[in-house]
Design a protein around this motif. Structure first.
Motif, short mmCIF file in Angstrom:
data_model
loop_
_atom_site.label_atom_id
_atom_site.label_comp_id
_atom_site.label_asym_id
_atom_site.label_seq_id
_atom_site.Cartn_x
_atom_site.Cartn_y
_atom_site.Cartn_z
N SER A 1 118.67 61.12 -21.45
CA SER A 1 117.88 59.93 -21.18
C SER A 1 118.27 59.24 -19.88
O SER A 1 117.45 58.55 -19.28
N ALA A 2 119.50 59.42 -19.42
CA ALA A 2 119.94 58.79 -18.17
C ALA A 2 119.97 59.80 -17.01
O ALA A 2 120.59 59.55 -16.00
N TYR A 3 119.30 60.94 -17.20
CA TYR A 3 119.18 61.94 -16.13
C TYR A 3 117.87 61.68 -15.40
O TYR A 3 116.83 61.50 -16.03
N SER A 4 117.93 61.68 -14.08
CA SER A 4 116.78 61.29 -13.27
C SER A 4 116.43 62.35 -12.24
O SER A 4 117.27 63.16 -11.85
N LEU A 5 115.19 62.26 -11.75
CA LEU A 5 114.68 63.17 -10.72
C LEU A 5 114.14 62.38 -9.54
O LEU A 5 113.43 61.38 -9.73
N CYS B 1 119.51 55.58 -6.73
CA CYS B 1 119.11 56.34 -7.93
C CYS B 1 120.33 56.96 -8.61
O CYS B 1 120.42 56.97 -9.84
N ALA B 2 121.27 57.48 -7.81
CA ALA B 2 122.48 58.06 -8.39
C ALA B 2 123.30 57.00 -9.13
O ALA B 2 123.88 57.28 -10.18
N SER B 3 123.32 55.78 -8.59
CA SER B 3 124.09 54.71 -9.24
C SER B 3 123.45 54.27 -10.56
O SER B 3 124.15 53.76 -11.44
N GLU B 4 122.17 54.49 -10.72
CA GLU B 4 121.46 54.10 -11.94
C GLU B 4 121.35 55.26 -12.94
O GLU B 4 120.76 55.09 -14.00
N SER B 5 121.88 56.43 -12.58
CA SER B 5 121.68 57.63 -13.39
C SER B 5 123.00 58.26 -13.78
O SER B 5 123.96 58.23 -13.02
N GLU B 6 123.01 58.83 -14.95
CA GLU B 6 124.16 59.64 -15.37
C GLU B 6 124.24 60.88 -14.49
O GLU B 6 125.32 61.30 -14.09
N HIS B 7 123.08 61.45 -14.19
CA HIS B 7 123.00 62.65 -13.34
C HIS B 7 121.68 62.57 -12.58
O HIS B 7 120.65 62.25 -13.15
N LEU B 8 121.72 62.88 -11.29
CA LEU B 8 120.52 62.84 -10.45
C LEU B 8 120.15 64.25 -10.01
O LEU B 8 120.98 64.96 -9.44
#
Length: 180
Positions: A7-11, A30-37
């Protein structure tokens, strides 16, 4: 977080022709808001053209080296070829990527397609597009104007290593080896 909770993985998808300081602002946020980018290299099949001078592998190096210089390690980089069939594009992107649940974009079509497929879509952070533009950077390279201040140092190093300015001049008709 369990290994199956993405849920905290982003594209984020971009052409990165070349990666510039505006892109870096977006990727860092985006990386700071994501577990994994997941960083998608869009139009991966294109290179050696004035609008797309760099290969997917060269853009991979630009992104990787710039993110590493920023101390960002929670990312994957995935080359993504264009697929001009919008009804299956999201499935194509998903098949090329590690899992993700969130998409950052300001493109209305991309936003619509991912929302319809059930993804959380957030607006990409905004940056100064008048200053940071791949088109403007490529124009400056061909015109022998100052461009290095618009990109991360790591990106300039990759461009220098591959003679990217020379390539861009040649394929734009502005170099010494331009076709007659």
């Amino acid at each position: 977080m369990s290994r199956n909770d993405y849920s905290a993985y982003s594209l984020v998808v971009g052409r990165f022709q070349p990666l510039h300081n505006g892109h870096m602002e977006v990727l860092c946020r985006c990386a700071s808001e994501s577990e994994h980018l997941v960083v998608g290299i869009g139009s991966a099949q294109y290179s050696h053209h004035p609008d797309n001078p760099f290969t997917a592998g060269e853009r991979y190096l630009m992104i990787h080296n710039a993110l590493e210089d920023e101390g960002i390690t929670n990312y994957s980089i995935v080359p993504m070829e264009d697929l001009n069939r919008y009804s299956v594009w999201v499935a194509h992107v998903v098949s090329m990527s590690p899992p993700f649940k969130r998409v950052y974009t300001n493109n209305p079509l991309t936003k619509r397609l991912f929302q319809e497929a059930g993804f959380e879509v957030r607006n990409s952070p905004l940056y100064n597009r008048e200053v940071y533009s791949g088109t403007e950077i490529r124009r400056r390279m061909v015109a022998d104007e100052e461009w290095r201040s618009l990109i991360p140092k790591a990106v300039a190093e990759v461009i220098d290593d591959i003679d990217g300015v020379g390539r861009l001049k040649d394929i734009s008709g502005g170099g010494d080896n331009a076709p007659l």
